[in-house]
Structure formats: C-alpha cells, structure tokens
Design a protein around this motif. Structure first.
Motif, short mmCIF file in Angstrom:
data_model
loop_
_atom_site.label_atom_id
_atom_site.label_comp_id
_atom_site.label_asym_id
_atom_site.label_seq_id
_atom_site.Cartn_x
_atom_site.Cartn_y
_atom_site.Cartn_z
N THR A 35 0.81 -1.22 0.00
CA THR A 35 0.00 0.00 0.00
C THR A 35 0.85 1.27 0.00
O THR A 35 0.45 2.28 -0.58
CB THR A 35 -0.96 0.02 1.20
N GLY A 36 2.01 1.24 0.63
CA GLY A 36 2.89 2.41 0.61
C GLY A 36 3.39 2.71 -0.79
O GLY A 36 3.47 3.87 -1.21
N ASP A 37 3.74 1.66 -1.52
CA ASP A 37 4.18 1.80 -2.91
C ASP A 37 3.03 2.31 -3.79
O ASP A 37 3.21 3.21 -4.62
CB ASP A 37 4.69 0.45 -3.40
N ALA A 38 1.86 1.74 -3.59
CA ALA A 38 0.68 2.18 -4.36
C ALA A 38 0.40 3.65 -4.09
O ALA A 38 0.14 4.43 -5.02
CB ALA A 38 -0.53 1.33 -3.99
N PHE A 39 0.46 4.05 -2.81
CA PHE A 39 0.25 5.45 -2.46
C PHE A 39 1.27 6.34 -3.15
O PHE A 39 0.93 7.36 -3.73
CB PHE A 39 0.36 5.66 -0.95
N ARG A 40 2.54 5.96 -3.05
CA ARG A 40 3.61 6.79 -3.60
C ARG A 40 3.39 7.06 -5.08
O ARG A 40 3.46 8.21 -5.53
CB ARG A 40 4.95 6.09 -3.39
#
Length: 126
Positions: A35-40
C-alpha cells in the motif's frame, strides 16, 4: 518527446514529496509492492498532473516504470493512471495537493489502488 529540465525538476520534487509522505503514512514493509508503494505512485502522479501537462505527467511516469517488469510494472502503471485522474479532478481547486493525498488515503482503504500480494495483483484493501 522532449522534456524540459524544469518539468523534470518538478517531477523529481513531486516524487520526493510522495516518497516522504508514503514513509510517514505507511509501514516500511509496504513501500515495495504494498500500500505504501501504491500510495507513492498514485500521489506522485496526482501532484505531477496538478503542476504539469497531462501528457508530460504521463510520459515521465511511463518512462520511470519502463525499467520495471511483471506485476511491479503493471501495478505502478495502474496506480499512476489513478493518480493522474485524481490530480485532474483536483487541479485548480484550493489545496489541490492535500485533496489528492486524502483521495489516495481513502482510495487505498476502499480498494481503488493496486498492490502485489503473493505474486498477484490485487485491490489495495485485499
């Protein structure tokens, strides 16, 4: 397509902003294919869309993803596209960057973004 150094500078700055915010909001274990990668990716593209042309934001993000492969690449491209749409929806509005960040946070919990889980692309609320 030729990209101007100024546009590249904006893209680099927005990428750093998105990465730092991802680090603040998401656990480290999610910063690659989570999810952090998707957010970024989503937030970076929203910020570029707000500041650059749609064409330039697309070109920069697509070139960035060109070195990735498989699910990682597909995940990035999907989240980039979602982010650019969020940016378009908020361009010209007061606090467009904050609105885009909040739209992403809501989108992640509602499964609107994509992550890689057990080698498969799944919605971000999976």
């Amino acid at each position: 397509m030729f990209l101007y150094p100024y546009d590249c500078s904006i893209a680099w700055d927005r990428a750093n902003t998105a990465f730092k915010k991802a680090q603040d909001l998401d656990p480290d274990r999610t910063l690659f294919q989570g999810t952090g990668d998707a957010f970024r990716h989503c937030y970076w593209n929203a910020l570029m869309e707000i500041r650059l042309s749609t064409k330039d934001a697309y070109e920069i993000a697509t070139r960035h993803a060109s070195t990735s492969r498989g699910n990682d690449k597909e995940m990035d491209l999907r989240n980039n596209s979602i982010g650019r749409q969020i940016g378009r929806d908020n361009t010209g509005k007061a606090s467009a960057g904050i609105r885009s960040r909040d739209a992403r946070k809501n989108g992640t919990s509602r499964g609107k973004l994509w992550i890689s889980k057990s080698g498969k692309l799944v919605r971000s609320n999976a």
